[in-house]
Scaffold this active site. Structure first.
Site, PDB file in Angstrom:
ATOM      1  CG  HIS A  84      -2.077  -0.951   1.072  1.00  0.00           C
ATOM      2  ND1 HIS A  84      -2.606  -1.632   2.142  1.00  0.00           N
ATOM      3  CD2 HIS A  84      -2.779  -1.352  -0.021  1.00  0.00           C
ATOM      4  CE1 HIS A  84      -3.604  -2.409   1.714  1.00  0.00           C
ATOM      5  NE2 HIS A  84      -3.724  -2.248   0.409  1.00  0.00           N
ATOM      6  CD  GLU A 128      -2.208  -3.413   9.173  1.00  0.00           C
ATOM      7  OE1 GLU A 128      -1.829  -2.223   9.260  1.00  0.00           O
ATOM      8  OE2 GLU A 128      -2.883  -3.852   8.238  1.00  0.00           O
ATOM      9  CD  GLU A 171      -0.492   0.505   4.569  1.00  0.00           C
ATOM     10  OE1 GLU A 171       0.256  -0.493   4.702  1.00  0.00           O
ATOM     11  OE2 GLU A 171      -1.724   0.406   4.397  1.00  0.00           O
TER      12      GLU A 171
END
Length: 417
Positions: free
Chosen positions: A178, A380, A181
Site C-alpha cells: 500500500h 501492521e 504506508e
C-alpha cells in the site's frame, strides 16, 4: 518573531520541494483527520455519504471504528451525520497539511539515505544497490517482478555462506504494497541494515540461519505517486491518465478475490480490487516469483497503521491447521518487540476477521492457500493517519528487528526448521 521565521522557513522548504517535484502535489490544507467510534452501521452510513460527496475520500477501518480524512467542504455533512447516528468523533489532526509539510522538510534536510527522513523509490533502490555492492559476498539484488510504469520490483537477497548440501529455509519479506504506508518500506530498509551491519550475535545468527528475500516496496509506482503527487494514494497506477486509475494490490490476489472489503468500482479511491485476480502486473509478476521459490518457510508482510499482528485467513474466523502454532510464535515475536520500547503492546495475533475486519484477495492469504507456506504473518506497524515521525523511524526498526528474532526463536523451538 521566532515563530514567524520558522513558519516562513518551513513554507519555503515545503513549496520549494513541491515545485521541484510536481507543482500539482496535493497539500490537503485544512483537511482534518478524525477518529470515529460507535455503531458500525452508523459508521458505514457516514463513509458512504462522504464518498458520495468526495469520491477520493480517505479512510481506514479500525477495531472499534474508523479514521477519516474530512475535507473542509464536507465538515457540515460530517457533523450532521455524527449527530444523527450518535457517533463519537475525536480530531487527531486539525490540518494534516502540516504533517505532510514536516515530512517533506525532513527529506529536504536529509539528502543522504538515513532513517530520519522518508525517501522516494529511487533512493530506496539506491540503498539496495549500495548494500549489495558493499556486502557482495553475502547479498545480491533480486527482481521480484515489474510495475505498470516499467520499474523493477527490486529486493535484496541476503544469504551468507552455508552448507551446499542443505539449502537454508527462505524467509520472504514483502513491504509497501500500500503506497501511503511509508513507515513499512523505511522499517524494512532499517531491518536490512541491521542484518548486514549489526555486531549483535543474536542478529548475526538470525541473518545466517535463513536465505532472506526482502522487498521494501512491491508497489513502486504507487509509492512514487504518493511521494510526489498524493500523500494518501494507496493503489497501483495502472491505467494512469484515465479519469479513474489504479487498483488495490492487496485485494488483487487470487484467493477469494472480490468478496470482502473490496470494490468493483474502478473509481473507488481505496479498495478497487481490479478487473480480475492478478489484473495488476505487480501482483501477477510477484506471485510468479514467489511460486518459484524453493524451501519457502515464512512469508512476512509489513503494513501500517494498526499496531497488530495478523495471521491467515483475513476473511474468515475458521482456523487453519497450524493456527495455534502461529499464535504461539506470534506472541513470542510481539513479546520480543515490546521489550524494545515498552509502550503500547500490539494487538493480536489473530485473523483480521477476528480482530479487525474481513478482507479478501490479500497476498498473505494467497501465499498460505496456494503454497501452504508454514509461517505467514502480516505486521501492521504503528502510526496515526499513516504517519510516523521520521525522526523516530529507528524505534520501529529496532522493534521489528527484535520481532523477527522472536519469531525465528519460537519457530525453531517448535521444530519449523
Amino acid at each position: 518573531m521566532k515563530f514567524l521565521f520558522l513558519f516562513a522557513f518551513y513554507t519555503i522548504v515545503y513549496f520549494g520541494f513541491v515545485s521541484g517535484v510536481d507543482s500539482g502535489y496535493r497539500t490537503y490544507e485544512n483537511y482534518k483527520y478524525i477518529k470515529v467510534q460507535g455503531d458500525r452501521t452508523g459508521i458505514e452510513i457516514l463513509k458512504l455519504a462522504l464518498q458520495d460527496k468526495d469520491d477520493s475520500l480517505v479512510y481506514s477501518d479500525t477495531r472499534d471504528g474508523a479514521e477519516i480524512v474530512v475535507a473542509p467542504d464536507s465538515e457540515i455533512l460530517f457533523n450532521k451525520i455524527i449527530a444523527t447516528e450518535n457517533l463519537n468523533a475525536t480530531v487527531l489532526y486539525n490540518d494534516i497539511s502540516e504533517i505532510i509539510l514536516m515530512e517533506k522538510s525532513m527529506r529536504r534536510r536529509n539528502r543522504k539515505f538515513s532513517w530520519t527522513a522518508y525517501f522516494d523509490i529511487d533512493d530506496i533502490y539506491g540503498f539496495l544497490r549500495n548494500m549489495s555492492e558493499t556486502y557482495s559476498e553475502w547479498s545480491e539484488l533480486i527482481v521480484g517482478g515489474q510495475s505498470y510504469q516499467g520499474r523493477s520490483i527490486l529486493g535484496l537477497r541476503i544469504n551468507t555462506p552455508g552448507s551446499k548440501d542443505s539449502p537454508k529455509p527462505v524467509v520472504f519479506i514483502e513491504s509497501g504494497i500500500h503506497a501511503r504506508e511509508w513507515i513499512a518500506p523505511a522499517t524494512t530498509t532499517y531491518f536490512i541494515n541491521e542484518l548486514l551491519t549489526s555486531n549483535d550475535p543474536n542478529i548475526t545468527a538470525l541473518r545466517d540461519q535463513f536465505d532472506w528475500r526482502i522487498f521494501p516496496s512491491v508497489n513502486p509506482d504507487g509509492y512514487h505517486y504518493s511521494y510526489t503527487v498524493d500523500r494518501f494514494w494507496r493503489k497501483t497506477v495502472s491505467g494512469f491518465g484515465s479519469s479513474c486509475f489504479g487498483a488495490d494490490p492487496n485485494r488483487n490476489w487470487n484467493y477469494n478475490w472480490g468478496q470482502f472489503s473490496s470494490s468493483n468500482n474502478p473509481c473507488d479511491y481505496q479498495i478497487y480490487a481490479g478487473s480480475q485476480p492478478f489484473s495488476e502486473i505487480e501482483t501477477r509478476t510477484l506471485s510468479s516469483y514467489i511460486e518459484n521459490i524453493s524451501n519457502l518457510l515464512a512469508y512476512i508482510s509489513f503494513h501500517s497503521k494498526a499496531a497488530m499482528l495478523l495471521v491467515p485467513y483475513s476473511d474468515s474466523t475458521k482456523r487453519i491447521d497450524n493456527y495455534d502454532d502461529l499464535i504461539q510464535v506470534g506472541k513470542t515475536s510481539l513479546d520480543y518487540g515490546y521489550e524494545v520500547n515498552k509502550k503500547e503492546r500490539y494487538g493480536g495475533p489473530g485473523t483480521a476477521a477476528e480482530i479487525l475486519y474481513k478482507a479478501s484477495g490479500g497476498s498473505m492469504d494467497w501465499v498460505r492457500y496456494t503454497l501452504a507456506t508454514p509461517l505467514v504473518y502480516t505486521y501492521e506497524l504503528r502510526g496515526n493517519s499513516f504517519h510516523w515521525p521520521p525522526s523516530r523511524i529507528y524505534e520501529q526498526g529496532d522493534e521489528v528487528t527484535q520481532m523477527m528474532l522472536g519469531l525465528a526463536t519460537e519457530a525453531q523451538k517448535l521444530g519449523y526448521y
